[in-house]
Design a protein around this motif. Structure first.
Motif, PDB file in Angstrom:
ATOM      1  N   GLY A  92       1.336   4.037  -3.015  1.00 18.64           N
ATOM      2  CA  GLY A  92       1.225   5.481  -2.781  1.00 18.64           C
ATOM      3  C   GLY A  92       2.301   6.240  -3.548  1.00 18.64           C
ATOM      4  O   GLY A  92       2.023   7.230  -4.231  1.00 18.64           O
ATOM      5  N   HIS A  93       3.544   5.754  -3.483  1.00 15.34           N
ATOM      6  CA  HIS A  93       4.631   6.372  -4.267  1.00 15.34           C
ATOM      7  C   HIS A  93       4.307   6.319  -5.751  1.00 15.34           C
ATOM      8  O   HIS A  93       4.511   7.273  -6.483  1.00 15.34           O
ATOM      9  N   PHE A  94       3.828   5.146  -6.172  1.00 11.55           N
ATOM     10  CA  PHE A  94       3.550   4.949  -7.600  1.00 11.55           C
ATOM     11  C   PHE A  94       2.594   6.021  -8.123  1.00 11.55           C
ATOM     12  O   PHE A  94       2.745   6.530  -9.227  1.00 11.55           O
ATOM     13  N   ARG A 136       4.806  11.348  -1.794  1.00 12.35           N
ATOM     14  CA  ARG A 136       6.129  11.304  -1.167  1.00 12.35           C
ATOM     15  C   ARG A 136       6.001  10.753   0.240  1.00 12.35           C
ATOM     16  O   ARG A 136       4.895  10.630   0.764  1.00 12.35           O
ATOM     17  N   HIS A 137       7.151  10.508   0.858  1.00 13.91           N
ATOM     18  CA  HIS A 137       7.132  10.234   2.295  1.00 13.91           C
ATOM     19  C   HIS A 137       6.631  11.487   3.008  1.00 13.91           C
ATOM     20  O   HIS A 137       6.914  12.606   2.560  1.00 13.91           O
ATOM     21  N   THR A 138       5.924  11.296   4.121  1.00  9.00           N
ATOM     22  CA  THR A 138       5.458  12.458   4.891  1.00  9.00           C
ATOM     23  C   THR A 138       6.646  13.338   5.277  1.00  9.00           C
ATOM     24  O   THR A 138       6.580  14.565   5.170  1.00  9.00           O
ATOM     25  N   ILE A 183       0.846  -1.210   0.000  1.00 12.42           N
ATOM     26  CA  ILE A 183       0.000   0.000   0.000  1.00 12.42           C
ATOM     27  C   ILE A 183       0.875   1.252   0.000  1.00 12.42           C
ATOM     28  O   ILE A 183       0.599   2.222  -0.711  1.00 12.42           O
ATOM     29  N   HIS A 184       1.947   1.205   0.763  1.00 12.17           N
ATOM     30  CA  HIS A 184       2.906   2.323   0.831  1.00 12.17           C
ATOM     31  C   HIS A 184       3.562   2.557  -0.538  1.00 12.17           C
ATOM     32  O   HIS A 184       3.587   3.678  -1.043  1.00 12.17           O
ATOM     33  N   GLU A 185       4.077   1.495  -1.143  1.00  7.35           N
ATOM     34  CA  GLU A 185       4.768   1.639  -2.435  1.00  7.35           C
ATOM     35  C   GLU A 185       3.795   2.101  -3.518  1.00  7.35           C
ATOM     36  O   GLU A 185       4.163   2.878  -4.403  1.00  7.35           O
TER      37      GLU A 185
HETATM   38 ZN   LIG Z   1       8.650   4.829   0.762  1.00  8.74          ZN
END
Ligand SMILES: [Zn+2]
Length: 417
Positions: A308-310, A314-316, A304-306
């Motif tokens: 989000g990048h896709f 960005r990282h918070t 889910i995190h990756e």
């Molecule tokens: Zn990341």
């Protein structure tokens, strides 16, 4: 005399008309290495891009996307003309060629110069900017608070392909691929509010339509070691009718770098295969000479995190490695209004100087993965429970903020699918 006078006047007229009709169209090509770029709807500060916008910064554009590029008015200068150039790279990607495709004047609104355009390309592509100022040279005024926005015509739904690559037995908590896939689908649906995740398909790399024979089913796949391409780009794109809209999540035995759980481009390019179309996930995490078997919760959280990048998150809080990868130290946080950021991470980055350099964002000029940072205590960070926090923490993530989901929805609408 009269004739001469007339001829003189006529001559002057022709000269003047000549001046007016003379082709004043100056093409100002990007004149630097295009080291800095923008992708749509990113709210980070991007000072480096501001600095190079006049001389050449790249933007990533999608077919039929409607875009605006804007920055703060510098009242000591006339508004510059924005020139946009289509960029093609040489085969070995060491050189680029540019062809101007737009020349735009801005509209001024609330202290900003706003340039609007629609991208009529047939594929996702890189364009580059230049700003034409007075005297037909690069604009000399200040460029501040640059913002690149985009919205597209495509649906706010997509599917997932779980591409099982090489030998996979089970997760640390004993889930086989089918149970992992259905748990993953449920978690995606819960996290990505306002986006429809239609379904998840299980694919096997050994059956890929074009990569046959290269991914044997009985061998544990080590991304970055079993083959050079850590992103396994050739495993994107399962072209059966109706599944073109799926995001390819490539599940490998492990990523062959210490502490890296997953990899994604920061803003992928398409859901149809090829470079920048895959997200990579490990079932194990490399830890020195050994490896840790991961629980399905951790694999899914990473997916889910990756993803989000896709879709451009960005990282918070940026890690030092993220900033290094993106060549920009002004973007130390994501710039999204309703997310927090954490000073501790900047200190952590500095304290790790000389340690291995990792970022899970595989930036176009490469960006990073979800990182396991050992015993460092990040739980005091106000953004530690956000899914886009860069490190693994002991608390389980709460999900995305509304601002993050809005960004993902807008970017998803830009992806041809
Ligand atoms: Zn990341």
């Amino acid at each position: 005399m009269k004739t001469w006078g007339l001829t003189f006047i006529l001559g002057l007229l022709i000269l003047l008309l000549g001046c007016y009709s003379e082709d004043k169209d100056v093409i100002l090509s990007p004149d630097n290495g295009l080291h800095y770029g923008l992708y749509p709807n990113d709210r980070a500060k991007n000072d480096s891009v501001s600095r190079y916008l006049a001389y050449g910064a790249y933007i990533l554009v999608q077919p039929n996307g409607s875009y605006t590029l804007s920055f703060a008015v510098d009242s000591s200068f006339l508004p510059p003309v924005l020139q946009l150039h289509r960029i093609t790279l040489s085969e070995n990607k060491t050189r680029y060629f540019s062809k101007r495709v737009r020349s735009l004047k801005p509209v001024e609104k609330e202290g900003r110069w706003i340039y609007s355009f629609i991208c009529e390309e047939s594929d996702p592509i890189m364009w580059a900017t230049t700003l034409l100022g007075e005297g037909d040279t690069y604009y000399q005024g200040k460029v501040n608070n640059v913002f690149f926005e985009g919205d597209g015509p495509y649906s706010k739904s997509f599917s997932l392909n779980l591409v099982v690559t090489g030998l996979f037995e089970e997760t640390a908590d004993g889930l086989n691929e089918k149970r992992l896939a259905s748990k993953m689908l449920a978690a995606f649906r819960k996290s990505y509010e306002g986006i429809t995740i239609d379904t998840i398909y299980i694919r096997h790399a050994e059956n890929h339509p074009t990569a046959t024979g290269r991914y044997p089913a009985d061998e544990p796949w080590l991304a970055g070691k079993s083959s050079d391409d850590v992103m396994l780009s050739e495993l994107g794109g399962w072209t059966e009718p109706g599944v073109y809209e799926a995001l390819d999540l490539v599940l490998v035995h492990r990523i062959d770098q210490n502490g890296i759980l997953g990899y994604s481009p920061l803003f992928g390019e398409n859901l149809g295969g090829g470079e920048h179309s895959t997200v990579v996930l490990g079932v194990y995490m490399k830890k020195g000479n050994s490896e840790e078997h991961l629980h399905s919760d951790r694999i899914i959280e990473t997916a889910i995190h990756e993803t989000g990048h896709f879709f451009g998150l960005r990282h918070t809080t940026s890690t030092l490695e993220d900033m290094r990868a993106l060549n920009d130290y002004s973007s130390f946080e994501d710039g999204i209004e309703d997310t927090e950021w954490c000073e501790k991470i900047l200190f952590y980055g500095l304290s790790q100087k000389g340690a291995s350099k990792m970022s899970d964002v595989f930036v176009r000029r490469p960006f990073v993965p979800k990182i396991y940072a050992g015993v460092f205590d990040f739980d005091g960070c106000p953004d530690a429970s956000n899914i886009m926090f860069p490190y693994v923490t002991s608390s389980s993530p709460d999900g995305f903020s509304d601002g993050q989901l809005d960004l993902v929805r807008r970017n998803l609408s830009l992806f041809l699918h």
